[in-house]
Design an enzyme around this catalytic site. Structure first.
Site, short mmCIF file in Angstrom:
data_model
loop_
_atom_site.label_atom_id
_atom_site.label_comp_id
_atom_site.label_asym_id
_atom_site.label_seq_id
_atom_site.Cartn_x
_atom_site.Cartn_y
_atom_site.Cartn_z
N ASP A 168 -0.92 34.08 -39.43
CA ASP A 168 -0.24 34.33 -38.15
C ASP A 168 0.77 33.23 -37.81
O ASP A 168 1.58 33.38 -36.89
CB ASP A 168 -1.25 34.44 -37.00
CG ASP A 168 -2.11 35.70 -37.13
OD1 ASP A 168 -1.71 36.63 -37.86
OD2 ASP A 168 -3.17 35.75 -36.50
N ARG B 121 0.24 50.93 -37.68
CA ARG B 121 -0.35 49.96 -38.63
C ARG B 121 -1.44 50.62 -39.47
O ARG B 121 -2.12 51.55 -39.01
CB ARG B 121 -0.87 48.74 -37.85
CG ARG B 121 0.28 47.98 -37.20
CD ARG B 121 -0.19 46.81 -36.39
NE ARG B 121 -0.82 45.79 -37.20
CZ ARG B 121 -1.41 44.71 -36.69
NH1 ARG B 121 -1.45 44.54 -35.38
NH2 ARG B 121 -1.95 43.81 -37.48
N LYS C 221 1.79 43.41 -39.98
CA LYS C 221 1.40 42.79 -38.71
C LYS C 221 2.08 43.57 -37.56
O LYS C 221 2.57 44.67 -37.78
CB LYS C 221 1.78 41.31 -38.70
CG LYS C 221 1.00 40.50 -39.75
CD LYS C 221 -0.48 40.51 -39.47
CE LYS C 221 -1.28 39.81 -40.55
NZ LYS C 221 -2.73 40.00 -40.38
C1 S3P Z 1 -7.58 38.51 -37.05
C2 S3P Z 1 -7.36 38.57 -38.39
C3 S3P Z 1 -6.02 38.53 -39.00
C4 S3P Z 1 -4.98 38.03 -38.02
C5 S3P Z 1 -5.12 38.67 -36.67
C6 S3P Z 1 -6.49 38.36 -36.09
C7 S3P Z 1 -8.98 38.58 -36.55
O1 S3P Z 1 -5.67 39.83 -39.43
O2 S3P Z 1 -3.69 38.26 -38.54
O3 S3P Z 1 -4.14 38.18 -35.79
O4 S3P Z 1 -9.22 38.23 -35.38
O5 S3P Z 1 -9.86 38.98 -37.32
P1 S3P Z 1 -6.13 40.40 -40.86
O6 S3P Z 1 -7.59 40.43 -40.88
O7 S3P Z 1 -5.56 41.78 -40.94
O8 S3P Z 1 -5.53 39.47 -41.86
#
Ligand code: S3P
Length: 430
Positions: free
Chosen positions: A318, A119, A345
């Protein structure tokens, strides 16, 4: 895991603690002074990886039946880990902890599983480097393993190209160790648990909003210490989403989902359910540990298609796999746009959702930044290739409930990442 079609779901469920909030309690508690007492902590693999990382840096974290106690080492009390920090499947652990590690006077290395290590990490390496950090990708491919060595940080203003709470949080946490003010502007507000919780811990942090567009800016200034807190973690709306969807699409169903966090930066799915004609009510609304909470009552509904796009996307990113499942059950077309983040993701979720819903007989087309779902055709059982993505396993377990025949969810154990008791909770509703 084999799942067949069912007649109805009825009952009451409680949802485990919010994943994002659970991570943050451990991290902020570890660098705070005094004890942080956490109730309803999510015992999922991702959050356990965060606990493990901080234990390796000398933080005492006690787990009892009903709570977690973090004996914080203070802002400058972490110790050098003797080994590589293992972050498993967790993007949140990797990106947020990097923001803390770049401010430490010792070197560290982070590595995860094959999904995590593929990622993108440049999105945090670029702003952290701009702050003066020494953070590099060991394989020089912009991904973990990451190697961090000590440096002196200075505040920056960063304009993030994407609305991402992980990017924002990494920068804000580094800002705790930087000279001067650090601020992050994002195109639309992403989940704001870091801002809310850091403020509770005593950080000098504030959020401002543009009057001209949808952008939001978080500002932080260094402080001498953070202070341990008592935190009740709300139920995770991202986990509740599977039962919300199940309650709506399985005929003759009624489900009461208790104690769910409904912070507006997370609750986009509720709006989408409403737009699709879902019978959903919020009961017993209250605020606990600075986060709004409600019980959610869901009843079966004939859904219709909708458009999901623009600034709502970060508030439900999500949940898109399970929203796609609802769209497959809905009459008419659902368009999901502006969601290119799905590609980075745990899997490329545009691809995993499209491939698996197609295999079940749904008319779905992947686009560059989302999908087009022509719902309403009956689904049939299929073999679901989760590619070890927890949210794909859970979303397709819900699709299986309305599909003719049997659906086989491969590697269903991957639900342990965010919801180890998912299938047990499910049984309570049969
Ligand atoms: C999260 C932010 C999101 C989400 C992840 C959890 C977090 O990701 O998809 O499951 O806890 O800050 P992104 O910040 O990359 O959008």
């Amino acid at each position: 895991m084999e799942i067949g079609k069912i007649e109805r779901l009825k009952g009451e469920v409680s949802i485990p603690g919010d994943k994002s909030i659970s991570h943050r309690c451990i991290m902020f508690g570890s660098i705070a002074k005094g004890i942080t007492e956490i109730h309803n902590f999510l015992q999922g693999a991702d959050c356990l990886a965060t606990i493990d990382c901080f234990r390796r840096m000398g933080v005492q974290i006690d787990e009892t039946d009903d709570k977690i106690l973090v004996h914080g080492n203070g802002l400058h009390g972490l110790q050098a880990p003797s080994d590589t920090l293992a972050v498993g499947n967790s993007g949140t652990t990797t990106r947020l902890i990097s923001g803390i590690l770049v401010g430490q006077p010792f070197e560290s290395k982070l590595s995860g599983d094959p999904s995590l290590n593929s990622r993108p990490m440049k999105r945090i390496m670029t702003p952290l480097t701009e702050m003066g950090a020494n953070i590099s990708s060991v394989l020089r491919n912009g991904c973990a393993p990451l190697y961090i060595t000590p440096s002196t940080l200075h505040g920056i203003h960063y304009t993030s190209p994407v609305a991402s709470a992980q990017i924002k949080s990494a920068i804000l946490l580094a800002g705790l160790y930087a000279e001067g003010e650090t601020s992050v502007t994002e195109p639309t507000l992403s989940r704001n648990h870091t801002e809310l919780m850091l403020r509770e811990f005593g950080a000098d942090i504030e959020s401002t909003f543009s009057l001209e567009d949808t952008s939001a800016t978080a500002h932080i200034r260094p402080c001498s210490e953070l202070y341990g807190q008592k935190i009740m973690v709300p139920g995770d709306i991202s986990s509740a989403a599977y039962f919300i969807a199940a309650g709506l699409i399985v005929p003759n169903s009624e489900i009461l989902i208790k104690n769910v966090g409904i912070n507006s930066t997370r609750a986009g799915i509720l709006k989408v359910c409403e737009d699709m004609g879902g019978d959903i009510s919020l009961l017993n609304q209250r605020t606990i540990s600075g986060e709004p909470i409600a019980d959610i009552l869901v009843r079966s509904s004939q859904l219709h298609g909708t458009i999901v796009s623009g600034e709502i996307i970060p508030t439900l990113i999500d949940e898109i796999p399970v929203i796609a499942v609802m769209a497959a059950a809905a009459d008419g077309i659902t368009l999901i746009r502006d969601a290119a983040e799905l590609k980075v993701k745990e899997t490329d979720r545009i691809e995993t959702v499209t491939d698996n819903l197609s295999a079940m007989g749904c008319d779905i087309t992947a686009t560059e930044d989302g999908m087009i779902i022509n719902g309403g055709a009956p689904l049939h059982g299929a073999t679901i290739h989760t590619l070890l993505d927890h949210r794909i396993a859970m979303a397709f377990s819900i699709a299986a409930l309305i599909a003719e025949g049997t659906t086989n969810i491969l590697d269903s154990k991957c639900v342990d990442v965010s919801y180890p008791s998912f299938y047990d909770t499910f049984e309570k509703l049969l």
